[in-house]
Design a protein around this motif. Structure first.
Motif, PDB file in Angstrom:
ATOM      1  N   PHE A 102       0.835  -1.200   0.000  1.00 27.83           N
ATOM      2  CA  PHE A 102       0.000   0.000   0.000  1.00 27.83           C
ATOM      3  C   PHE A 102       0.869   1.250   0.000  1.00 27.83           C
ATOM      4  N   LEU A 103       1.929   1.251   0.806  1.00 32.02           N
ATOM      5  CA  LEU A 103       2.773   2.433   0.902  1.00 32.02           C
ATOM      6  C   LEU A 103       3.385   2.742  -0.462  1.00 32.02           C
ATOM      7  N   SER A 104       3.452   3.989  -0.788  1.00 29.90           N
ATOM      8  CA  SER A 104       4.069   4.389  -2.051  1.00 29.90           C
ATOM      9  C   SER A 104       4.286   5.892  -2.025  1.00 29.90           C
ATOM     10  N   SER A 105       5.148   6.359  -2.924  1.00 32.66           N
ATOM     11  CA  SER A 105       5.356   7.784  -3.071  1.00 32.66           C
ATOM     12  C   SER A 105       4.697   8.229  -4.378  1.00 32.66           C
ATOM     13  N   GLY A 106       4.934   9.479  -4.786  1.00 36.38           N
ATOM     14  CA  GLY A 106       4.200  10.002  -5.924  1.00 36.38           C
ATOM     15  C   GLY A 106       5.078  10.382  -7.098  1.00 36.38           C
ATOM     16  N   LYS A 107       4.449  10.934  -8.143  1.00 38.56           N
ATOM     17  CA  LYS A 107       5.172  11.337  -9.346  1.00 38.56           C
ATOM     18  C   LYS A 107       6.130  12.478  -9.046  1.00 38.56           C
ATOM     19  N   PHE A 223       3.289   6.206   3.946  1.00 39.93           N
ATOM     20  CA  PHE A 223       2.953   4.909   4.513  1.00 39.93           C
ATOM     21  C   PHE A 223       1.446   4.703   4.681  1.00 39.93           C
ATOM     22  N   PHE A 224       0.692   5.797   4.907  1.00 43.38           N
ATOM     23  CA  PHE A 224      -0.720   5.621   5.252  1.00 43.38           C
ATOM     24  C   PHE A 224      -1.717   6.379   4.370  1.00 43.38           C
ATOM     25  N   PHE A 225      -1.278   7.365   3.572  1.00 42.16           N
ATOM     26  CA  PHE A 225      -2.199   8.068   2.677  1.00 42.16           C
ATOM     27  C   PHE A 225      -1.407   8.644   1.501  1.00 42.16           C
ATOM     28  N   PRO A 226      -0.946   7.767   0.580  1.00 42.61           N
ATOM     29  CA  PRO A 226      -0.046   8.191  -0.506  1.00 42.61           C
ATOM     30  C   PRO A 226      -0.623   9.268  -1.419  1.00 42.61           C
ATOM     31  N   GLU A 227      -1.961   9.391  -1.474  1.00 38.91           N
ATOM     32  CA  GLU A 227      -2.566  10.404  -2.338  1.00 38.91           C
ATOM     33  C   GLU A 227      -2.133  11.824  -1.973  1.00 38.91           C
ATOM     34  N   LEU A 228      -1.682  12.006  -0.729  1.00 41.06           N
ATOM     35  CA  LEU A 228      -1.270  13.344  -0.291  1.00 41.06           C
ATOM     36  C   LEU A 228       0.129  13.726  -0.775  1.00 41.06           C
ATOM     37  N   VAL A 229       0.908  12.741  -1.239  1.00 42.33           N
ATOM     38  CA  VAL A 229       2.313  12.993  -1.562  1.00 42.33           C
ATOM     39  C   VAL A 229       2.461  14.032  -2.662  1.00 42.33           C
ATOM     40  N   ASP A 230       1.744  13.846  -3.755  1.00 39.96           N
ATOM     41  CA  ASP A 230       1.862  14.805  -4.861  1.00 39.96           C
ATOM     42  C   ASP A 230       1.223  16.144  -4.529  1.00 39.96           C
ATOM     43  N   ILE A 231       0.172  16.127  -3.718  1.00 36.56           N
ATOM     44  CA  ILE A 231      -0.495  17.379  -3.353  1.00 36.56           C
ATOM     45  C   ILE A 231       0.457  18.291  -2.585  1.00 36.56           C
ATOM     46  N   PHE A 232       1.175  17.725  -1.620  1.00 41.58           N
ATOM     47  CA  PHE A 232       2.079  18.520  -0.779  1.00 41.58           C
ATOM     48  C   PHE A 232       3.547  18.372  -1.187  1.00 41.58           C
ATOM     49  N   ARG A 233       3.770  17.602  -2.270  1.00 38.99           N
ATOM     50  CA  ARG A 233       5.129  17.375  -2.784  1.00 38.99           C
ATOM     51  C   ARG A 233       6.067  16.840  -1.699  1.00 38.99           C
ATOM     52  N   PHE A 234       5.556  15.854  -0.977  1.00 43.14           N
ATOM     53  CA  PHE A 234       6.366  15.172   0.024  1.00 43.14           C
ATOM     54  C   PHE A 234       7.394  14.276  -0.658  1.00 43.14           C
ATOM     55  N   SER A 235       8.411  13.854   0.097  1.00 50.30           N
ATOM     56  CA  SER A 235       9.424  12.957  -0.466  1.00 50.30           C
ATOM     57  C   SER A 235       9.855  11.922   0.570  1.00 50.30           C
ATOM     58  N   PHE A 236      10.217  10.752   0.079  1.00 48.68           N
ATOM     59  CA  PHE A 236      10.640   9.655   0.934  1.00 48.68           C
ATOM     60  C   PHE A 236      12.013   9.946   1.556  1.00 48.68           C
ATOM     61  N   PHE A 237      12.904  10.532   0.749  1.00 45.18           N
ATOM     62  CA  PHE A 237      14.246  10.893   1.212  1.00 45.18           C
ATOM     63  C   PHE A 237      14.362  12.419   1.274  1.00 45.18           C
ATOM     64  N   PRO A 238      15.216  12.959   2.160  1.00 45.01           N
ATOM     65  CA  PRO A 238      15.454  14.402   2.158  1.00 45.01           C
ATOM     66  C   PRO A 238      15.973  14.850   0.791  1.00 45.01           C
ATOM     67  N   LYS A 239      15.367  15.872   0.213  1.00 50.61           N
ATOM     68  CA  LYS A 239      15.685  16.253  -1.167  1.00 50.61           C
ATOM     69  C   LYS A 239      17.121  16.734  -1.328  1.00 50.61           C
ATOM     70  N   ASP A 240      17.640  17.499  -0.366  1.00 49.96           N
ATOM     71  CA  ASP A 240      19.027  17.963  -0.468  1.00 49.96           C
ATOM     72  C   ASP A 240      20.005  16.802  -0.421  1.00 49.96           C
ATOM     73  N   THR A 241      19.666  15.788   0.364  1.00 46.81           N
ATOM     74  CA  THR A 241      20.538  14.626   0.491  1.00 46.81           C
ATOM     75  C   THR A 241      20.565  13.827  -0.809  1.00 46.81           C
ATOM     76  N   ILE A 242      19.428  13.742  -1.489  1.00 47.31           N
ATOM     77  CA  ILE A 242      19.378  13.033  -2.760  1.00 47.31           C
ATOM     78  C   ILE A 242      20.255  13.734  -3.800  1.00 47.31           C
ATOM     79  N   LYS A 243      20.328  15.064  -3.741  1.00 45.98           N
ATOM     80  CA  LYS A 243      21.213  15.783  -4.660  1.00 45.98           C
ATOM     81  C   LYS A 243      22.665  15.356  -4.448  1.00 45.98           C
ATOM     82  N   LEU A 244      23.059  15.226  -3.180  1.00 44.05           N
ATOM     83  CA  LEU A 244      24.427  14.802  -2.881  1.00 44.05           C
ATOM     84  C   LEU A 244      24.643  13.356  -3.301  1.00 44.05           C
TER      85      LEU A 244
END
Length: 507
Positions: A102-107, A223-244
């Motif tokens: 069920f858990l997932s992230s967004g586009k 983990f519990f409401f993936p539909e919110l990810v794209d709405i609020f542009r949440f991310s699984f990993f810290p975005k600055d860390t992914i750049k590194l």
């Protein structure tokens, strides 16, 4: 007239909401499934950001003596499974009905959405098939030299830090060790955090460990409401860390000759990812850099903190259980006397059966992720009383079954003897599954065990772990409220006392 129309619209909207809410709140009642009364907005998720999900799962297990309990993800019905037999069917026997999580992230978060942990079919099956080759026993044996080297650096780091005034922070030093192991074993990146106090890989993993309100909300949604990810542009990993991490990833790929240089035999995770890219080109498939980076990121996250924190709990429990510690020490010392100057590797450590018992008992009490989520692809008959609808999320409550006295007598007691061969065969199947079970079990389980065994063996050969006065008991240590995994939320420390044996000065 306009006011009357508005009032009429409001009336119908309120009536619709009331009828909808009535159906939602009576969903499990009509099916005879025990449950907590749902919150009108959050459903059962009122605990989020206030209590760790594993803590909530354990309380639910205690409150309902039932094989399953109903819950709501906001207004979406879900089922918590508390039965090893039903867990077996969901995870293994009927796994084809429950292939997806069920858990997932967004586009808006490709690195979070495309990794093997969060991905669903058909992507998940393709990734799993191609990455499995990296984690065979033979491949892991080739990493022994790295793990032996890092274990020795671990011992030396403790010798240095023990001379300082402040007690050693176990979680910090243990995750320094696991970061160094994964940095070199999986990424081929020189990581000497243990010796130098920092490294580029440690900068990445240190950020992974940080949970503020925003990241807590991000994970709660994933983990519990993936539909919110794209709405609020949440991310699984810290975005600055992914750049590194992307910069590190590109640098290593370039050093190895780029995507075009053929990889015949994958030495590590990065080689495996290069090979996936090359095979995809031959098969006219499109494999993006984001997809490859997503696997690197999740392996780093899934490996360094879960293994490091498990090692932290092991050391702390052994300090509080000196009889277990002494027994393990004697077995490790006996093995060392047999192998002499040879380092502890995955082959020789298989002779220390009690080592695995200690690790498994720690994972029983402190499983990093204590529950497993699956989605029913079709209507599924749980038992003669209940059939769940297609699309229903099922949570297998492993963290609670592992603390049930029905399966593990005196579950609060740290007792590695439970996992001795003569006792382990009597453990109820599917009541102990810290790495999951079935097709979607943790792909890095062997690597985790190898890292834990070698680090712990060198530590206990060189040091006795003693309780620092006024330290909290293991059972009194709090866990993170904003994260999803069962991680300590306070500093844990023990006193490391150098042992008196013929090998200590040689390390």
């Amino acid at each position: 007239m306009i006011l009357q129309l508005l009032l009429l619209v409001v009336f119908f909207v309120c009536a619709w909401l009331y009828l909808k809410w009535s159906r939602v709140k009576n969903y499990w009642l009509k099916r005879g499934v025990p449950h907590y009364p749902p919150h009108p907005i959050l459903g059962s998720l009122t605990f989020l950001q206030r209590e760790n999900p594993s803590v909530w799962m354990r309380q639910l297990y205690k409150d309902f003596n039932a094989p399953y309990v109903g819950m709501w993800q906001f207004w979406r019905p879900a089922l918590v499974v508390n039965s090893p037999e039903i867990a077996r069917r969901v995870l293994v026997k009927d796994a084809d009905f429950f292939r997806n999580r069920f858990l997932s992230s967004g586009k808006s978060d490709p690195i979070g959405a495309l990794n093997i942990f969060t991905a669903n079919d058909p992507l998940w099956s393709s990734l799993r098939r191609r990455l499995t080759a990296v984690f065979t026993a033979a491949k892991l044996r080739s990493l022994n030299g790295i793990t032996i080297s890092k274990s020795k650096a671990f011992v030396e780091r403790i010798a240095v830090d023990s001379k300082k005034d402040d007690p050693i922070d176990l979680r910090t030093i243990c995750t320094d060790y696991t970061t160094d192991v994964i940095g070199e074993a999986a990424f081929g990146v020189s990581s000497n955090c243990l010796a130098e106090g920092d490294s580029i890989m440690r900068k990445v993993t240190r950020e992974f460990m940080s949970f503020d309100l925003h990241r807590g909300l991000s994970w709660s949604s994933i983990f519990f409401f993936p539909e919110l990810v794209d709405i609020f542009r949440f991310s699984f990993f810290p975005k600055d860390t992914i750049k590194l991490l992307r910069k590190i990833f590109r640098t290593v790929i370039e050093q190895r000759g780029g995507y075009e240089k053929e990889v015949k035999d994958a030495r590590d995770l990065l080689d495996a990812l290069l090979k996936i890219k090359q095979e995809a080109v031959r098969d006219n498939e499109d494999i993006s850099e984001d997809l490859l980076l997503a696997q690197a990121a999740v392996f780093l996250l899934g490996g360094f903190d879960t293994s490091g924190t498990t090692l932290c709990w092991v050391v702390y429990e052994l300090a509080w259980n000196p009889q277990c510690q002494e027994r393990l020490y004697q077995q490790v010392l006996e093995l060392k006397r047999k192998i002499g100057d040879r380092g502890f590797d995955s082959t020789v450590l298989s002779d220390v059966g009690y080592l695995d018992c200690v690790i498994k008992e720690t994972l029983r009490i402190y499983p990093p992720m204590g529950w497993l989520d699956r989605i029913a692809s079709k209507d599924y008959k749980i038992d003669d009383k209940l059939t769940i609808a297609a699309g229903t999320t099922v949570y297998v409550n492993g963290v609670s079954m592992q603390m049930d006295p029905q399966y593990f007598p005196d579950p609060e007691v740290f007792n590695p003897d439970r996992f001795l061969p003569e006792n382990e065969r009597d453990i109820t199947p599917y009541s102990f599954m810290p790495f999951g079970e079935g097709p979607r079990s943790c792909i890095g389980m062997r690597f985790a065990y190898q890292t834990l065994r070698q680090g712990l063996a060198d530590l206990i050969l060189n040091y006795e772990f003693k309780v620092i006065p006024d330290s909290p008991k293991p059972s009194d240590i709090g866990v993170e409220k904003k994260g999803m995994f069962l991680m300590p939320d306070e500093k844990m420390s023990v006193q490391f006392v150098k042992r008196d044996n013929e090998f200590v000065n040689k390390v």
